[in-house]
Write a protein that holds these residues in place. Structure first.
Motif, PDB file in Angstrom:
ATOM      1  N   ILE A 159       0.839  -1.204   0.000  1.00  0.00           N
ATOM      2  CA  ILE A 159       0.000   0.000   0.000  1.00  0.00           C
ATOM      3  C   ILE A 159       0.872   1.252   0.000  1.00  0.00           C
ATOM      4  CG2 ILE A 159      -1.594   1.382   1.373  1.00  0.00           C
ATOM      5  CD1 ILE A 159      -2.913  -1.193   2.253  1.00  0.00           C
ATOM      6  N   LEU A 160       0.532   2.188  -0.887  1.00  0.00           N
ATOM      7  CA  LEU A 160       1.174   3.498  -0.929  1.00  0.00           C
ATOM      8  C   LEU A 160       0.078   4.553  -0.832  1.00  0.00           C
ATOM      9  CD1 LEU A 160       3.907   5.050  -1.439  1.00  0.00           C
ATOM     10  CD2 LEU A 160       3.172   5.207  -3.818  1.00  0.00           C
ATOM     11  N   THR A 161       0.167   5.419   0.163  1.00  0.00           N
ATOM     12  CA  THR A 161      -0.855   6.441   0.374  1.00  0.00           C
ATOM     13  C   THR A 161      -0.218   7.826   0.414  1.00  0.00           C
ATOM     14  OG1 THR A 161      -0.683   6.279   2.787  1.00  0.00           O
ATOM     15  CG2 THR A 161      -2.292   4.858   1.704  1.00  0.00           C
ATOM     16  N   GLY A 162      -1.044   8.827   0.215  1.00  0.00           N
ATOM     17  CA  GLY A 162      -0.544  10.184   0.263  1.00  0.00           C
ATOM     18  C   GLY A 162      -1.671  11.183   0.114  1.00  0.00           C
ATOM     19  N   LYS A 163      -1.307  12.421  -0.182  1.00  0.00           N
ATOM     20  CA  LYS A 163      -2.296  13.485  -0.264  1.00  0.00           C
ATOM     21  C   LYS A 163      -1.818  14.549  -1.245  1.00  0.00           C
ATOM     22  CE  LYS A 163      -5.151  16.350   2.805  1.00  0.00           C
ATOM     23  NZ  LYS A 163      -5.441  16.680   4.223  1.00  0.00           N
ATOM     24  N   ILE A 164      -2.778  15.132  -1.979  1.00  0.00           N
ATOM     25  CA  ILE A 164      -2.436  16.256  -2.843  1.00  0.00           C
ATOM     26  C   ILE A 164      -3.051  17.523  -2.254  1.00  0.00           C
ATOM     27  CG2 ILE A 164      -2.382  14.753  -4.867  1.00  0.00           C
ATOM     28  CD1 ILE A 164      -4.946  16.178  -5.825  1.00  0.00           C
ATOM     29  N   SER A 165      -2.396  18.630  -2.504  1.00  0.00           N
ATOM     30  CA  SER A 165      -2.918  19.925  -2.070  1.00  0.00           C
ATOM     31  C   SER A 165      -2.821  20.893  -3.243  1.00  0.00           C
ATOM     32  CB  SER A 165      -2.136  20.464  -0.870  1.00  0.00           C
ATOM     33  OG  SER A 165      -0.762  20.587  -1.188  1.00  0.00           O
ATOM     34  N   ALA A 166      -3.721  21.875  -3.287  1.00  0.00           N
ATOM     35  CA  ALA A 166      -3.774  22.831  -4.391  1.00  0.00           C
ATOM     36  C   ALA A 166      -3.037  24.110  -4.014  1.00  0.00           C
ATOM     37  CB  ALA A 166      -5.225  23.149  -4.746  1.00  0.00           C
ATOM     38  N   ASN A 167      -2.204  24.582  -4.937  1.00  0.00           N
ATOM     39  CA  ASN A 167      -1.529  25.864  -4.714  1.00  0.00           C
ATOM     40  C   ASN A 167      -2.502  27.032  -4.823  1.00  0.00           C
ATOM     41  OD1 ASN A 167       0.996  24.611  -4.446  1.00  0.00           O
ATOM     42  ND2 ASN A 167       1.269  24.530  -6.670  1.00  0.00           N
ATOM     43  N   ASN A 168      -3.572  26.798  -5.595  1.00  0.00           N
ATOM     44  CA  ASN A 168      -4.625  27.814  -5.747  1.00  0.00           C
ATOM     45  C   ASN A 168      -5.864  27.314  -5.002  1.00  0.00           C
ATOM     46  OD1 ASN A 168      -6.600  29.590  -6.538  1.00  0.00           O
ATOM     47  ND2 ASN A 168      -6.013  29.586  -8.704  1.00  0.00           N
ATOM     48  N   LYS A 169      -6.337  28.074  -4.017  1.00  0.00           N
ATOM     49  CA  LYS A 169      -7.457  27.633  -3.190  1.00  0.00           C
ATOM     50  C   LYS A 169      -8.746  27.453  -3.974  1.00  0.00           C
ATOM     51  CE  LYS A 169      -5.729  29.584   1.139  1.00  0.00           C
ATOM     52  NZ  LYS A 169      -6.007  30.489   2.284  1.00  0.00           N
ATOM     53  N   SER A 170      -8.850  28.097  -5.112  1.00  0.00           N
ATOM     54  CA  SER A 170     -10.060  27.956  -5.917  1.00  0.00           C
ATOM     55  C   SER A 170     -10.060  26.660  -6.731  1.00  0.00           C
ATOM     56  CB  SER A 170     -10.194  29.155  -6.865  1.00  0.00           C
ATOM     57  OG  SER A 170      -9.110  29.185  -7.780  1.00  0.00           O
ATOM     58  N   GLN A 178       1.992  11.522 -10.614  1.00  0.00           N
ATOM     59  CA  GLN A 178       1.592  12.716 -11.362  1.00  0.00           C
ATOM     60  C   GLN A 178       0.087  12.901 -11.265  1.00  0.00           C
ATOM     61  OE1 GLN A 178       3.301  12.767 -15.454  1.00  0.00           O
ATOM     62  NE2 GLN A 178       4.210  10.801 -14.873  1.00  0.00           N
ATOM     63  N   VAL A 179      -0.340  14.131 -11.024  1.00  0.00           N
ATOM     64  CA  VAL A 179      -1.756  14.451 -11.138  1.00  0.00           C
ATOM     65  C   VAL A 179      -2.058  14.630 -12.626  1.00  0.00           C
ATOM     66  CG1 VAL A 179      -3.575  16.096 -10.567  1.00  0.00           C
ATOM     67  CG2 VAL A 179      -1.807  15.552  -8.877  1.00  0.00           C
ATOM     68  N   LEU A 180      -3.104  13.979 -13.107  1.00  0.00           N
ATOM     69  CA  LEU A 180      -3.422  14.046 -14.527  1.00  0.00           C
ATOM     70  C   LEU A 180      -3.730  15.484 -14.959  1.00  0.00           C
ATOM     71  CD1 LEU A 180      -3.459  10.969 -14.282  1.00  0.00           C
ATOM     72  CD2 LEU A 180      -5.511  10.946 -15.703  1.00  0.00           C
ATOM     73  N   ASN A 181      -3.131  15.861 -16.085  1.00  0.00           N
ATOM     74  CA  ASN A 181      -3.328  17.182 -16.707  1.00  0.00           C
ATOM     75  C   ASN A 181      -2.864  18.328 -15.813  1.00  0.00           C
ATOM     76  OD1 ASN A 181      -4.619  15.932 -18.979  1.00  0.00           O
ATOM     77  ND2 ASN A 181      -6.491  15.772 -17.742  1.00  0.00           N
ATOM     78  N   ASN A 182      -1.927  18.053 -14.935  1.00  0.00           N
ATOM     79  CA  ASN A 182      -1.411  19.079 -14.025  1.00  0.00           C
ATOM     80  C   ASN A 182      -0.137  19.693 -14.611  1.00  0.00           C
ATOM     81  OD1 ASN A 182      -0.983  20.632 -11.667  1.00  0.00           O
ATOM     82  ND2 ASN A 182       0.293  19.021 -10.778  1.00  0.00           N
ATOM     83  N   PHE A 183      -0.215  20.206 -15.818  1.00  0.00           N
ATOM     84  CA  PHE A 183       0.976  20.683 -16.508  1.00  0.00           C
ATOM     85  C   PHE A 183       1.523  21.980 -15.916  1.00  0.00           C
ATOM     86  CE2 PHE A 183      -1.434  18.247 -19.736  1.00  0.00           C
ATOM     87  CZ  PHE A 183      -0.498  17.245 -19.959  1.00  0.00           C
ATOM     88  N   ASP A 184       0.683  22.780 -15.300  1.00  0.00           N
ATOM     89  CA  ASP A 184       1.144  24.045 -14.730  1.00  0.00           C
ATOM     90  C   ASP A 184       1.492  23.915 -13.255  1.00  0.00           C
ATOM     91  OD1 ASP A 184      -1.392  23.610 -13.868  1.00  0.00           O
ATOM     92  OD2 ASP A 184      -2.208  25.564 -14.441  1.00  0.00           O
ATOM     93  N   ASN A 185       1.622  22.672 -12.795  1.00  0.00           N
ATOM     94  CA  ASN A 185       2.041  22.413 -11.408  1.00  0.00           C
ATOM     95  C   ASN A 185       1.093  23.052 -10.396  1.00  0.00           C
ATOM     96  OD1 ASN A 185       3.777  21.057  -9.706  1.00  0.00           O
ATOM     97  ND2 ASN A 185       5.188  22.791  -9.479  1.00  0.00           N
ATOM     98  N   THR A 186      -0.212  22.889 -10.651  1.00  0.00           N
ATOM     99  CA  THR A 186      -1.232  23.449  -9.768  1.00  0.00           C
ATOM    100  C   THR A 186      -1.275  22.725  -8.429  1.00  0.00           C
ATOM    101  OG1 THR A 186      -2.552  24.016 -11.699  1.00  0.00           O
ATOM    102  CG2 THR A 186      -3.692  23.991  -9.582  1.00  0.00           C
ATOM    103  N   PHE A 187      -0.936  21.445  -8.438  1.00  0.00           N
ATOM    104  CA  PHE A 187      -1.054  20.628  -7.227  1.00  0.00           C
ATOM    105  C   PHE A 187       0.314  20.161  -6.733  1.00  0.00           C
ATOM    106  CE2 PHE A 187      -4.940  20.033  -9.712  1.00  0.00           C
ATOM    107  CZ  PHE A 187      -5.905  20.371  -8.776  1.00  0.00           C
ATOM    108  N   GLU A 188       0.403  19.973  -5.445  1.00  0.00           N
ATOM    109  CA  GLU A 188       1.588  19.389  -4.829  1.00  0.00           C
ATOM    110  C   GLU A 188       1.237  18.015  -4.286  1.00  0.00           C
ATOM    111  OE1 GLU A 188       3.317  21.890  -1.914  1.00  0.00           O
ATOM    112  OE2 GLU A 188       3.771  23.533  -3.325  1.00  0.00           O
ATOM    113  N   ILE A 189       2.156  17.103  -4.410  1.00  0.00           N
ATOM    114  CA  ILE A 189       1.938  15.713  -3.993  1.00  0.00           C
ATOM    115  C   ILE A 189       2.828  15.410  -2.789  1.00  0.00           C
ATOM    116  CG2 ILE A 189       2.033  13.294  -4.690  1.00  0.00           C
ATOM    117  CD1 ILE A 189       1.838  14.269  -7.603  1.00  0.00           C
ATOM    118  N   LYS A 190       2.219  14.845  -1.761  1.00  0.00           N
ATOM    119  CA  LYS A 190       2.971  14.423  -0.587  1.00  0.00           C
ATOM    120  C   LYS A 190       2.638  12.963  -0.297  1.00  0.00           C
ATOM    121  CE  LYS A 190       3.871  15.346   4.300  1.00  0.00           C
ATOM    122  NZ  LYS A 190       3.532  16.176   5.485  1.00  0.00           N
TER     123      LYS A 190
END
Length: 593
Positions: free
Chosen positions: A262-273, A319-331
């Motif tokens: 099992i591999l788990t984690g969380k993504i967060s958005a750099n833009n709150k919207s 990789q977050v799909l279609n996240n080309f502008d690095n909108t999300f961070e992965i932890k």
């Protein structure tokens, strides 16, 4: 519409729905604490080859995981872990072992970086840790590193040192117990002789009085008996009683690994919207047996992956799909930490009388390691994964064609039904849909050396002279709720595409590499081989044989190993469990003169 194609689409949608539901259930497992008491507890027994090691030697082990409810080998956990813990309660190394029907194997070469000291080998499954903080197997071992000046950890500070030297030929009380157990099992082992010369064959004879051996899983060690006292090894027969239910409860939730790692984690958005809940995240583990998965992220950003196949690479790309502008961070979540505060270590001390023994054994180890190239172990090959896109694809091996220097030329001149689609100066690969299939605007799935590539320009700019093959599958590929219009699998000559600089939106993490099965070296001396070259190769093996998977399929079975150039008393030890959960521990000794 062609009925056959319609049926295939329905099947893909059904498979995708199941995968999607499993992902959602798994995410709820992570985000909600729930009672795991309904899952039976497990026990681990670890068969080690010895408890006294020198630098330059191998620690061999075989794990048996027992279902505490049925008392049979467990089919619950699919992964187990083994760690070496020092007296400071720190982990020296950690192994991840895949389990097949409750068993797994591995080894560890002890390097000169590990100091002399008393250690613990601990092993467990995540299911065990979910039941209690101290719910793990533990075994005392000692490591002697004569190449370091500081030996304080194994040197007594006063004159009350007990003499560790013993006579290994003395019969102990435990030997009588072993003999009784052997007779109760109607299952015995004997050697063809009690004394052997150097470099001669030793035959171990297994015999069953009932006409056949009890089916089960067993491991065999043939090793020289140490002439110094050290921690006693635990045996399978020590695990006949159920685990106590009065376990120290965990203060954190641990997910049992019931279907795989099992591999788990969380993504967060750099833009709150930016919405998180509808995102998808892809995992790829590059290599020959690459793994590709997609997980749906829940409303809080949590994701979950279940890795249920063996792999050879410990680098994971997310990789977050279609996240080309690095909108999300992965932890990625940290590995489960375990408190070893309750461990109580055995105390082994060296004495002046052991000086010659330590020098001799260290020299023998150096000689053996110098000749390792003529006595190698071999890693068992992982069977290739035959995924749907390798079964249904057309493969172009570029060496079979006139090579072109660029990927653009290669796609035009060699590869059919696929091309590069250029928009605003940037290219993406595209695959022609099969005749009579539904039109789709979905992207294709591009995998290079098993690495999921979203920015196709990276491959377009890559030298085609470094590419070995290109495989094209025109069928739609459904992974959960994600649809791909075809699959393009590219293999490079060096297999290192993923080692090139990656985009910022690609999160690479290193995970504990999974242990691979090995075929351990077995020395054989032929009566016809009396060449000078053979005679000049020294043989200072203390471990004459290690068989982590001992198969006993007949009413009698003979196993032969060869003695080395070291005289002394040796022992055969068989450990394991029958298919009905009965523990097996058998021992037989012989002498080499």
């Amino acid at each position: 519409m062609n009925k056959k194609i319609l049926h295939i689409l329905i099947l893909f949608f059904a498979i995708g729905s199941v995968a999607f539901m499993q992902a959602q259930i798994s995410n709820r497992v992570k985000s909600q604490r729930f009672d795991t008491s309904e899952i039976p507890n497990e026990q681990v027994f670890t068969h080690l080859n010895t408890s006294l090691f020198f630098v330059g030697e191998y620690l061999y082990y075989n794990l048996y995981v027992i279902n505490s409810k049925t008392e049979n080998l467990s089919a619950i956990s699919k992964v187990a872990y083994l760690e070496l813990i020092n007296e400071n309660k720190e982990s020296v190394f950690k192994h991840k072992i895949p389990l097949a029907s409750g068993t797994g194997q591995g080894d560890f070469f002890i390097p000169t970086t590990i100091p002399s000291g008393n250690y613990k080998v601990v092993s467990y499954t995540m299911n065990m840790l979910s039941k209690g903080a101290d719910n793990y197997f533990q075994q005392d071992i000692t490591i002697i590193n004569p190449y370091r000046g500081n030996q304080d950890a194994i040197t007594k500070k006063n004159d009350s040192v007990l003499n560790n030297v013993q006579n290994p030929s003395v019969k102990t009380e435990s030997d009588d117990i072993i003999d009784n157990r052997s007779s109760l099992l109607s299952f015995s082992i004997t050697t063809d002789k009690k004394s052997y010369s150097k470099r001669s064959p030793v035959t171990l004879h297994f015999k069953s009085e009932t006409g056949k051996f009890p089916q089960g899983d067993y491991s065999l060690s043939v090793r020289k008996v140490d002439t110094v006292k050290h921690a006693s090894l635990k045996h399978a027969t020590d695990y006949t009683n159920p685990v106590s239910e009065n376990l120290k409860s965990q203060n954190k939730f641990i997910v049992p690994e019931l279907r795989g790692e099992i591999l788990t984690g969380k993504i967060s958005a750099n833009n709150k919207s930016q919405k998180i809940g509808k995102q998808k995240i892809a995992l790829s583990i590059p290599g020959d047996n690459f793994i590709f998965e997609i997980s749906n992220v829940d409303s809080k950003g949590n994701f979950y992956f279940n890795i249920d196949r063996p792999y050879t690479n410990n680098t994971v790309a997310l990789q977050v799909l279609n996240n080309f502008d690095n909108t999300f961070e992965i932890k990625v979540d940290n590995e489960v930490s375990i408190s070893f505060d309750a461990l109580d270590f055995n105390h082994f001390y060296i004495t002046p009388e052991m000086k010659n023994l330590i020098v001799e054994r260290s020299v023998y180890n150096q000689v053996e390691n110098a000749y390792y190239s003529v006595k190698p172990d071999t890693v068992k090959t992982i069977p290739p994964h035959t995924s749907i896109y390798t079964k249904r694809s057309k493969t172009y091996n570029l060496d079979e064609y006139t090579r072109f220097p660029t990927m653009g030329e290669t796609m035009v001149e060699i590869v059919n039904d696929a091309w590069i689609d250029w928009q605003n100066g940037k290219g993406t690969f595209a695959i022609r849909e099969k005749e009579n299939s539904l039109r789709s605007n979905a992207p294709l799935l591009l995998l290079v050396d098993g690495f999921f590539v979203q920015d196709h320009q990276k491959l377009i700019d890559y030298s085609a002279n470094k590419v070995e093959s290109i495989a094209i599958m025109q069928d739609k590929y459904y992974y959960g709720s994600q649809t791909f219009q075809g699959v393009m699998v590219v293999e490079t000559i060096e297999g290192d595409f993923y080692e090139n600089p990656l985009k910022d939106y690609v999160k690479q993490v290193e995970i504990v590499p999974i242990q691979q099965k090995k075929q351990y070296f077995k020395q054989v001396y032929s009566n016809t081989d009396n060449s000078e070259a053979s005679k000049r190769v020294p043989d200072y093996r203390r471990q004459l044989l290690w068989l982590p998977e001992l198969e006993l399929n007949e009413s009698s079975r003979n196993i032969t190993c060869y003695t080395s150039d070291i005289s002394g008393i040796y022992e055969f030890i068989v450990e394991g469990f029958t298919e009905k959960g009965q523990p097996i521990f058998l021992k037989e000794t012989f002498t080499v003169k």
